[in-house]
Scaffold this motif. Structure first.
Motif, mmCIF file in Angstrom:
data_model
loop_
_atom_site.group_PDB
_atom_site.id
_atom_site.type_symbol
_atom_site.label_atom_id
_atom_site.label_comp_id
_atom_site.label_asym_id
_atom_site.label_seq_id
_atom_site.Cartn_x
_atom_site.Cartn_y
_atom_site.Cartn_z
ATOM 1 N N UNK A 430 0.816 -1.210 0.000
ATOM 2 C CA UNK A 430 0.000 0.000 0.000
ATOM 3 C C UNK A 430 0.854 1.266 0.000
ATOM 4 N N UNK A 431 0.537 2.156 -0.929
ATOM 5 C CA UNK A 431 1.164 3.481 -0.975
ATOM 6 C C UNK A 431 0.170 4.483 -0.410
ATOM 7 N N UNK A 432 0.640 5.329 0.495
ATOM 8 C CA UNK A 432 -0.257 6.269 1.172
ATOM 9 C C UNK A 432 0.344 7.670 1.135
ATOM 10 N N UNK A 433 -0.513 8.674 1.330
ATOM 11 C CA UNK A 433 -0.045 10.042 1.192
ATOM 12 C C UNK A 433 -0.593 10.975 2.256
ATOM 13 N N UNK A 434 -0.095 12.223 2.212
ATOM 14 C CA UNK A 434 -0.546 13.289 3.107
ATOM 15 C C UNK A 434 -0.857 14.519 2.265
ATOM 16 N N UNK A 435 -1.579 15.459 2.846
ATOM 17 C CA UNK A 435 -2.085 16.614 2.096
ATOM 18 C C UNK A 435 -1.087 17.767 2.077
ATOM 19 N N UNK A 436 -1.007 18.432 0.941
ATOM 20 C CA UNK A 436 -0.283 19.700 0.862
ATOM 21 C C UNK A 436 -1.210 20.825 1.298
ATOM 22 N N UNK A 437 -0.641 22.010 1.453
ATOM 23 C CA UNK A 437 -1.457 23.175 1.826
ATOM 24 C C UNK A 437 -2.488 23.496 0.755
ATOM 25 N N UNK A 438 -2.198 23.102 -0.492
ATOM 26 C CA UNK A 438 -3.106 23.372 -1.614
ATOM 27 C C UNK A 438 -4.154 22.282 -1.787
ATOM 28 N N UNK A 439 -4.158 21.294 -0.907
ATOM 29 C CA UNK A 439 -5.152 20.234 -1.004
ATOM 30 C C UNK A 439 -4.774 19.095 -1.930
ATOM 31 N N UNK A 440 -3.499 19.004 -2.303
ATOM 32 C CA UNK A 440 -3.049 17.901 -3.139
ATOM 33 C C UNK A 440 -2.516 16.783 -2.251
ATOM 34 N N UNK A 441 -2.790 15.543 -2.654
ATOM 35 C CA UNK A 441 -2.327 14.379 -1.907
ATOM 36 C C UNK A 441 -1.025 13.871 -2.536
ATOM 37 N N UNK A 442 0.038 13.831 -1.745
ATOM 38 C CA UNK A 442 1.338 13.372 -2.243
ATOM 39 C C UNK A 442 1.790 12.136 -1.463
ATOM 40 N N UNK A 443 2.358 11.126 -2.148
ATOM 41 C CA UNK A 443 2.823 9.922 -1.448
ATOM 42 C C UNK A 443 3.944 10.239 -0.461
ATOM 43 N N UNK A 444 3.861 9.624 0.710
ATOM 44 C CA UNK A 444 4.904 9.806 1.721
ATOM 45 C C UNK A 444 5.501 8.478 2.169
ATOM 46 N N UNK A 445 4.931 7.360 1.711
ATOM 47 C CA UNK A 445 5.479 6.070 2.128
ATOM 48 C C UNK A 445 4.747 4.901 1.517
ATOM 49 N N UNK A 446 5.313 3.723 1.736
ATOM 50 C CA UNK A 446 4.725 2.482 1.254
ATOM 51 C C UNK A 446 4.923 1.420 2.324
ATOM 52 N N UNK A 447 3.877 0.644 2.600
ATOM 53 C CA UNK A 447 3.964 -0.385 3.641
ATOM 54 C C UNK A 447 3.304 -1.667 3.163
ATOM 55 N N UNK A 448 3.821 -2.773 3.638
ATOM 56 C CA UNK A 448 3.241 -4.065 3.285
ATOM 57 C C UNK A 448 3.204 -5.006 4.491
ATOM 58 N N UNK A 449 3.251 -4.460 5.699
ATOM 59 C CA UNK A 449 3.067 -5.298 6.879
ATOM 60 C C UNK A 449 2.521 -4.435 8.020
ATOM 61 N N UNK A 450 2.223 -5.095 9.130
ATOM 62 C CA UNK A 450 1.656 -4.408 10.282
ATOM 63 C C UNK A 450 0.208 -4.781 10.533
ATOM 64 N N UNK A 451 -0.434 -5.396 9.554
ATOM 65 C CA UNK A 451 -1.857 -5.750 9.653
ATOM 66 C C UNK A 451 -2.020 -7.246 9.855
ATOM 67 N N UNK A 452 -3.176 -7.638 10.381
ATOM 68 C CA UNK A 452 -3.473 -9.056 10.588
ATOM 69 C C UNK A 452 -3.957 -9.680 9.280
ATOM 70 N N UNK A 453 -4.107 -11.006 9.277
ATOM 71 C CA UNK A 453 -4.627 -11.690 8.094
ATOM 72 C C UNK A 453 -6.041 -11.238 7.772
ATOM 73 N N UNK A 454 -6.852 -11.036 8.812
ATOM 74 C CA UNK A 454 -8.218 -10.576 8.583
ATOM 75 C C UNK A 454 -8.241 -9.153 8.020
#
Length: 530
Positions: A430-454
């Motif tokens: 999963x690639x996820x992002x955060x908002x700029x002051x102008x309301x644009x969403x920019x990627x800040x990281x990528x993760x593929x663990x930390x969650x359960x199987x469910x």
């Protein structure tokens, strides 16, 4: 003509993929090694431990080879669904119209000898002729072997443990000699089966296994018995100088001397040291910079003068294993520490220093010191029992790592991609992002663990039902789901559009309760940057 050896290797890989039990995997490997003759079992061990390199066989070459036999669109769609190139090709590969003329048995030694001695231009035809003579699961095994990325759910340590158990050897003794040998490891198997003496590595700068730490689960140790040091956020390295030669090894035992030539050139005192490889910080008075700066140096086969100047490396020393030819590993930590402090002044102070011991009256004081450590290059605290010898692997009660608490941010899911291996059917990256002051969403990281199987199953369904666009294997989602992301640190980065890069991000919670527009901002994350 089918070959029993190739069939046995294919069955081994198949068994390892579908077996979760560690003991069952050890038995599978051990049974295979006892039943398989030399040199094939040696090449199998090289493949299982990541020590097999066939430079003529590259992913792009294999993709071109299969697209000459199979419709490229069908292959691309199948690869996207299956999530593994070797498995896709093994299943799609068409049966030859005419039986192959070459009926030479495809043993592992024959395959390695053939593929190691061919040019890149000849590789497609030769590899294709081999695939024509195999069944689907054997094709899978051949491709995994050729590409050097087995991904069958085992580590190099587990493979060596299986070998040790199969022949009644001590796994630490196997580790001690392993890096002085080359595939297919004939002296190792001679020793294992009583035909020869234990191999020895004298006058050769070989790797010795690192001593590792257990996570500190609770304040269950008496601080009077332990010394505390900072856990630095670089990469663990071993420096070896023997008989006029210097080698620099990573924690996995990979030779990284060529990537850090200035370190190797500066280490000319006979001995073996353990430390953390870091890069000096431009704005920190020569102190360690973030891991992001070190990444500019990792994996480079050739290092330019500009890179050497912009990202000067140094090693913060933790321990000493050998002083000259004297093996110090059986000594308690306190004595090794004294020897290290005597040894270190022989080295260039621009390239080497000794990691400081943290003075703390009790656990409460140490916890306060640890909590306040947000230096770019500090991960947490190490606790080392003062009377501990230096032993390979993790031994209960000797060393502990006490990482600082992670940082937390609420980010918006932007893109998802299928995983590999057992996750090849799930959108788990999963690639996820955060908002700029102008309301644009920019990627800040990528993760593929930390969650359960469910949670993985829930996220996979969410991605499939909220896809708004596709870019090859990547799905773009509708930017409405908030994920709580934990990460060790965040740093300025010119390589990313957001200008930020997270260190060890993982999904800690799915925030269905939070609207996407309330997720964190780039500016807010920048304030956390170190």
């Amino acid at each position: 003509m089918r070959c029993a050896i190739m069939r046995a290797f294919a069955d081994l890989l198949d068994g390892l993929i579908y077996t979760r039990s560690r003991n069952a995997k050890l038995k599978l490997i051990g049974d295979y090694l006892r039943a398989t003759p030399d040199p094939d079992r040696g090449w199998a061990m090289a493949a299982l431990t990541g020590k097999l390199d066939l430079p003529a066989v590259k992913p792009a070459l294999i993709r071109a080879m299969v697209e000459a036999r199979v419709d490229p669109v069908l292959y691309a769609m199948s690869r996207d669904f299956v999530g593994d190139s070797a498995e896709t090709i093994a299943l799609l590969w068409p049966e030859p119209a005419v039986p192959p003329e070459d009926t030479t048995p495809l043993t592992l030694s024959h395959i390695v000898a053939t593929l190691a001695g061919i040019s890149k231009s000849d590789a497609p035809a030769i590899l294709a002729s081999m695939l024509d003579r195999l069944e689907a699961d054997e094709r899978f095994a051949l491709l995994k072997l050729a590409m050097g990325a087995l991904r069958v759910g085992i580590s190099a340590r587990l493979a060596k443990t299986a070998l040790a158990q199969a022949f009644g050897l001590d796994v630490d003794a196997v580790e001690e000699v392993w890096h002085g040998l080359v595939p297919p490891y004939a002296p190792l198997f001679d020793w294992a089966e009583g035909r020869g003496a234990q191999p020895a590595a004298r006058n050769v700068p070989v790797f010795r296994p690192f001593m590792l730490a257990h996570p500190l689960e609770a304040e269950s140790v008496d601080l009077a018995d332990y010394a505390a040091e900072w856990k630095w956020d670089g990469i663990r390295v071993q420096l070896v100088h023997v008989a006029g030669e210097t080698r620099l090894y990573s924690r996995a035992g990979d030779d990284i001397t060529h990537s850090f030539p200035e370190i190797a050139a500066s280490f000319a005192a006979p001995g073996v040291l353990d430390g953390e490889l870091l890069v000096k910080g431009e704005f920190q008075g020569g102190e360690a910079a973030s891991f992001n700066a070190l990444q500019q140096r990792l994996g480079r086969k050739q290092v330019s003068a500009r890179t050497l100047a912009e990202y000067p490396a140094f090693v913060r020393l933790y321990d000493i294993l050998f002083d000259g030819e004297e093996d110090l590993r059986a000594l308690p930590w306190t004595e090794r520490r004294t020897r290290l402090e005597v040894f270190a002044p022989r080295l260039d102070p621009e390239r080497f220093d000794v990691s400081a011991v943290i003075e703390a009256a009790d656990f409460a004081a140490l916890e306060e010191i640890r909590a306040g450590a947000r230096d770019a290059s500090i991960e947490g605290v190490m606790l080392k029992r003062r009377d501990s010898p230096y032993v390979a692997g993790r031994r209960a009660g000797l060393w502990y790592k006490w990482k600082r608490d992670p940082l937390i941010a609420d980010c918006v899911l932007m893109y998802a991609q299928r995983g590999s291996g057992k996750r090849s059917s799930f959108y788990s990256d999963y690639t996820f992002g955060a908002w700029t002051a102008e309301g644009e969403l920019l990627p800040v990281g990528k993760a593929y663990f930390g969650f359960t199987d469910e949670e993985l199953k829930w996220l996979d369904r969410y991605v499939r039902t909220h896809t708004v666009n596709r870019f090859g294997p990547v799905r773009e989602t509708d930017k409405t789901l908030v994920l709580e992301v934990a990460f060790d640190s965040i740093h300025e980065s010119k390589r990313h559009k957001s200008g930020l890069a997270m260190r060890f991000p993982r999904i800690s919670r799915i925030r269905t309760d939070k609207p996407a527009h309330e997720a964190d901002t780039i500016e807010g994350l920048r304030r956390l940057a170190t």
